[in-house]
Design an enzyme around this catalytic site. Structure first.
Site, PDB file in Angstrom:
ATOM      1  N   LYS A 207      35.723  34.304  50.090  1.00  0.00           N
ATOM      2  CA  LYS A 207      37.112  34.074  49.665  1.00  0.00           C
ATOM      3  C   LYS A 207      38.047  34.098  50.878  1.00  0.00           C
ATOM      4  CE  LYS A 207      36.145  36.067  45.162  1.00  0.00           C
ATOM      5  NZ  LYS A 207      35.939  37.343  44.459  1.00  0.00           N
ATOM      6  N   GLY A 307      36.387  38.135  35.719  1.00  0.00           N
ATOM      7  CA  GLY A 307      36.284  38.203  34.262  1.00  0.00           C
ATOM      8  C   GLY A 307      36.546  36.847  33.629  1.00  0.00           C
TER       9      GLY A 307
END
Ligand code: NAP
Ligand code: HSE
Length: 443
Positions: A207, A307
């Protein structure tokens, strides 16, 4: 009514089912913003018989054949939510070659092969959206690319991995053991298919590479990035950090170095973060990113970093942007003149935990090794009591010191007779980003 935007979805796991639920739950809002319906024609999986966390939308087919997505003339956008490297690389390259827009959450692939895929997309005038690949539901890509477009970014510091932050939080607040906390993060759908990517720091590093590319246009090679995960963090460190008014957080960081022409340091490591920092209060699977712009000043983004629904929300935002033709097909990367500085040159205050013999002269010998390497000691915590042969803990907080000197000191300490086991060492995050003064800034 305009024709629907037709999706071919690759992957029906945590994020894939999250996207299907978001498209269902938010269909009215998306419809009014896109001005057209969004329809999933087919979903690629490995095993069509597996039970899923979302119902198959009406009219959607399950398939095990990637070409049902990439080669179907009716599909406008291929959405890649499978994970892995080789299969998604082939799928995305074929989709782009066949004129399909692409949306992906796959940071590992983009960190490794992003340039090649972005070039392919740009050459074909197609969109390659990747909002979901960094910080789950937090719109960090859009913020860096558009919201802060007028800024030269000075520093990025972030909690970029939800699984690690969840584990550290559980170890810290509930005293849950590392293994149990990781198992829970896997059950909750936060972890990667291979969770060593989370706990050894590689996911945060992927990332960070994307963030560096967005902020500075620099292709920081993964192999040049110092990456340390949380597997070396012990319950003892969490306790000492609290005693020192800090929390331990796995941080990705990239900052321009003052006084070094266009030099930039970057890496991923557990840090001690003072509890006065907003970052110290980011818990569970939440992520945060602190961006220091030269004109905007500090910007702090905080939200769910992993999630099903948060990540589905970010994927849906890219799909919506394609439906409105509002996603820049050149990615918006800037090309700033920055160069990576070797990690050995970075400077920071440090936390060092030793297990030493409880005997006369030990402190003197530890201090002598520090001094010989140009390290100034700021604070010491020495545990009281007899050591029964196993040694006693000694925690040393240093003033700012160079990483190369600290590394040499750690090597010397590890081989010194009074030190019982390899030292544990983490950098300490400075309270204020570079350029930000303690006093409120004047406009
Ligand atoms: P997941 O739950 O393991 O789901 C992966 C899905 O892809 C499964 O449905 C699987 O099919 C399918 N799949 C995998 N390889 C395939 C192949 N070679 N051919 C066909 N289908 C294949 O993974 P996830 O957590 O949703 O993550 C997906 C991607 O999103 C990864 O790149 C991950 O890094 C990224 N991401 C995840 C999160 C998160 O919170 N989980 C957040 C941001 C980004 P079967 O079900 O039949 O096995
Ligand atoms: N495994 C990743 C995490 C998913 O825990 O942050 C979100 O990218």
């Amino acid at each position: 009514m305009s024709a629907p935007l037709v999706l071919g979805l690759a992957g029906f796991g945590t994020v894939g089912t999250g996207l299907v639920r978001v498209l269902d739950q938010s269909s009215a809002a998306l419809m009014s913003r896109a001005g057209r319906p969004i329809r999933i024609k087919s979903i690629l999986v490995r095993d069509p018989s597996r039970p899923r966390a979302a119902a198959l939308p009406p009219g959607t087919a399950l398939t095990t054949c990637p070409e049902d997505l990439t080669d179907d003339a009716e599909v406008d956008v291929v959405v890649e939510l499978m994970g892995g490297i080789d299969a998604p690389r082939k799928l995305i390259a074929r989709a782009l070659a066949n004129g399909r827009h692409v949306v992906t959450a796959n940071k590992a692939l983009l960190a490794e092969s992003g340039n090649e895929l972005f070039a392919l997309a740009a050459a074909r005038g197609l969109h390659l959206g990747f909002e979901a690949s960094v910080c789950g539901g937090i719109p960090v890509v859009q913020t860096l690319r558009e919201g802060l477009a007028a800024n030269r970014v000075q520093e990025l510091v972030g909690i970029l991995n939800g699984t690690s932050n969840y584990i550290l939080t559980e170890m810290s607040s509930g005293g849950m053991p590392f293994r149990a906390a990781l198992a829970r993060a896997q059950e909750l759908g936060y972890a990667e298919a291979d969770p060593t990517l989370d706990v050894e720091g590689a996911d945060a590093a992927h990332k960070l590479i994307l963030l560096i590319r967005l902020a500075w246009g620099l292709d920081f090679p993964f192999s040049a990035l110092p990456v340390h995960g949380i597997s070396g963090v012990e319950a003892e460190d969490i306790r000492y950090a609290r005693q020192l008014g800090c929390r331990i957080k796995l941080l990705g960081y990239a900052r321009l170095l003052h006084g070094q022409d266009f030099g930039m340091e970057a890496g991923v490591a557990p840090h001690l973060v003072h509890e006065a920092c907003l970052m110290a209060g980011v818990n569970g699977a939440y992520n945060a990113l602190r961006i220091q712009g030269d004109v905007a000043g500090p910007v702090f983004l905080h939200g769910r970093g992993a999630g099903a629904l948060p990540t589905g929300s970010a994927v849906a935002a890219d799909i919506l942007a394609i439906a409105r033709n509002a996603l820049p097909n050149n990615t918006g990367f800037v090309r700033a003149p920055v160069r990576a500085v070797p990690a050995a040159q970075s400077v920071s205050p440090w936390y060092i935990r030793l297990r030493v013999s409880d005997s006369v002269g030990v402190l003197r010998d530890v201090a002598a090794i520090m001094a010989a390497n140009g390290i100034s000691i700021a604070q010491i915590i020495q545990q009281d009591g007899g050591d029964g042969g196993a040694g006693v803990p000694l925690v040393v907080m240093t003033h700012k010191a160079g990483a190369d000197g600290v590394r040499t000191a750690l090597r010397q300490l590890a081989s010194a007779p009074m030190v019982h086991r390899p030292p544990v060492c983490f950098p300490v995050l400075p309270l204020f980003p570079p350029g930000q003064r303690e006093a409120p800034e004047k406009e």
